[in-house]
Design a protein around this motif. Structure first.
Motif, PDB file in Angstrom:
ATOM      1  N   TYR A 120       0.841  -1.203   0.000  1.00 45.83           N
ATOM      2  CA  TYR A 120       0.000   0.000   0.000  1.00 45.83           C
ATOM      3  C   TYR A 120       0.878   1.255   0.000  1.00 45.83           C
ATOM      4  O   TYR A 120       0.898   2.009   0.976  1.00 45.83           O
ATOM      5  N   SER A 278      -7.507  -0.548   4.461  1.00 50.56           N
ATOM      6  CA  SER A 278      -6.315  -1.239   3.947  1.00 50.56           C
ATOM      7  C   SER A 278      -5.469  -1.789   5.084  1.00 50.56           C
ATOM      8  O   SER A 278      -5.010  -2.932   5.048  1.00 50.56           O
ATOM      9  N   TRP A 282      -4.862  -5.712   5.915  1.00 49.93           N
ATOM     10  CA  TRP A 282      -3.485  -6.219   5.898  1.00 49.93           C
ATOM     11  C   TRP A 282      -3.126  -6.882   7.220  1.00 49.93           C
ATOM     12  O   TRP A 282      -2.498  -7.945   7.239  1.00 49.93           O
TER      13      TRP A 282
END
Length: 290
Positions: A120, A278, A282
């Motif tokens: 990311y 995100s 993750w």
């Protein structure tokens, strides 16, 4: 006399160490080792010909020279950051501020952060360490990683990992321990959660001895003291595998007890941003792969 060339990286390390008040916390923010931070500070002091920090039992204390240098560097780095932000143009980027329990940051998160940044790159992740007592909104954070049993009012939480606790100590102390009752002759280091040692002794069916060791609000501090032979600490073993791997700490007994879990938390009222989602996704994937 010509002025020595001062590496920008050394100045940045000093600015972070000064702001954090700790080489350990500076290492977390900079995502390097504590030894690397210490080396850069020593190099800077050598080039400047003065001492910037006094190392004491109470921690780092800035010298007069350090206090003079810090605000100049802080202002300068802030100005550089603002200029770079303006130059990013149309590229999407989002700052994500996460408060992280120091034990979890050092023992689990830091070794994996490169993988997050590679996956990311659009997220500017900023880590703020704490001793587990954090107020997300008041401290201007987006999320926090905390240890406990969950159920914090007004927060959404998801479990990251469960890490059982077991006694850890220096090898010389471990050599004296053959039965849990032998711990009664040792200094037992304590956290502010007073029930931990009694619960562990209960799990091994052994009366808990009087516990009069020092109370510390940091598991990292407990680990360092235990490794130095100052006592036995009850710690989440997985978070300190770097200590056990190099032999500084030994787990004398196999018995371990679950005292809580590490959670990712954020205020229920906050709409989850793309960066927050995100990071949460993750973390879940990294925990499954661990």
């Amino acid at each position: 006399m010509d002025r020595p060339d001062i590496p920008l990286n050394a100045l940045r390390v000093f600015e972070v160490a000064m702001r954090q008040g700790s080489f350990t916390k500076a290492a977390i923010e900079l995502r390097v080792t504590q030894a690397a931070v210490s080396h850069q500070i020593a190099r800077l002091e050598d080039l400047l010909g003065c001492t910037l920090f006094l190392r004491t039992a109470q921690g780092l204390i800035a010298t007069d020279e350090g206090r003079v240098l810090f605000p100049v560097l802080e202002h300068g780095f802030d100005a550089i950051a603002r200029a770079l932000d303006r130059l990013k143009g149309r590229r999407y980027g989002e700052v994500l501020k996460v408060g992280v329990n120091t034990t979890f940051a050092l023992g689990w998160l830091m070794p994996r952060l490169a993988a997050f940044e590679a996956a990311y790159p659009e997220v500017d992740l900023r880590i703020f360490t704490n001793n587990n007592r954090v107020e997300i909104l008041r401290e201007g954070l987006d999320m926090a990683i905390r240890f406990g049993i969950g159920g914090w009012t007004g927060h959404e939480v998801v479990t990251i990992v469960e890490t059982p606790f077991s006694p850890l100590c220096a090898p010389v102390a471990a050599a004296r321990l053959t039965h849990p009752a032998d711990l009664g002759r040792e200094v037992l280091l304590r956290s502010y959660r007073s029930t931990e040692w009694p619960l562990w002794f209960e799990s091994v069916h052994t009366p808990c001895p009087p516990i009069a060791g020092p109370v510390l609000d940091s598991s990292v501090a407990q680990a360092e003291l235990a490794a130095g032979g100052a006592g036995v600490a009850l710690l989440p073993v997985e978070m300190f595998d770097r200590f056990t791997a190099d032999g500084r700490l030994v787990q004398p007994f196999g018995a371990a007890i679950t005292l809580g879990r590490y959670f990712l938390a954020w205020p229920s009222e906050r709409v989850q941003t793309r960066a927050m989602a995100s990071f949460a996704n993750w973390l879940a994937e990294a925990a499954l792969a661990a």
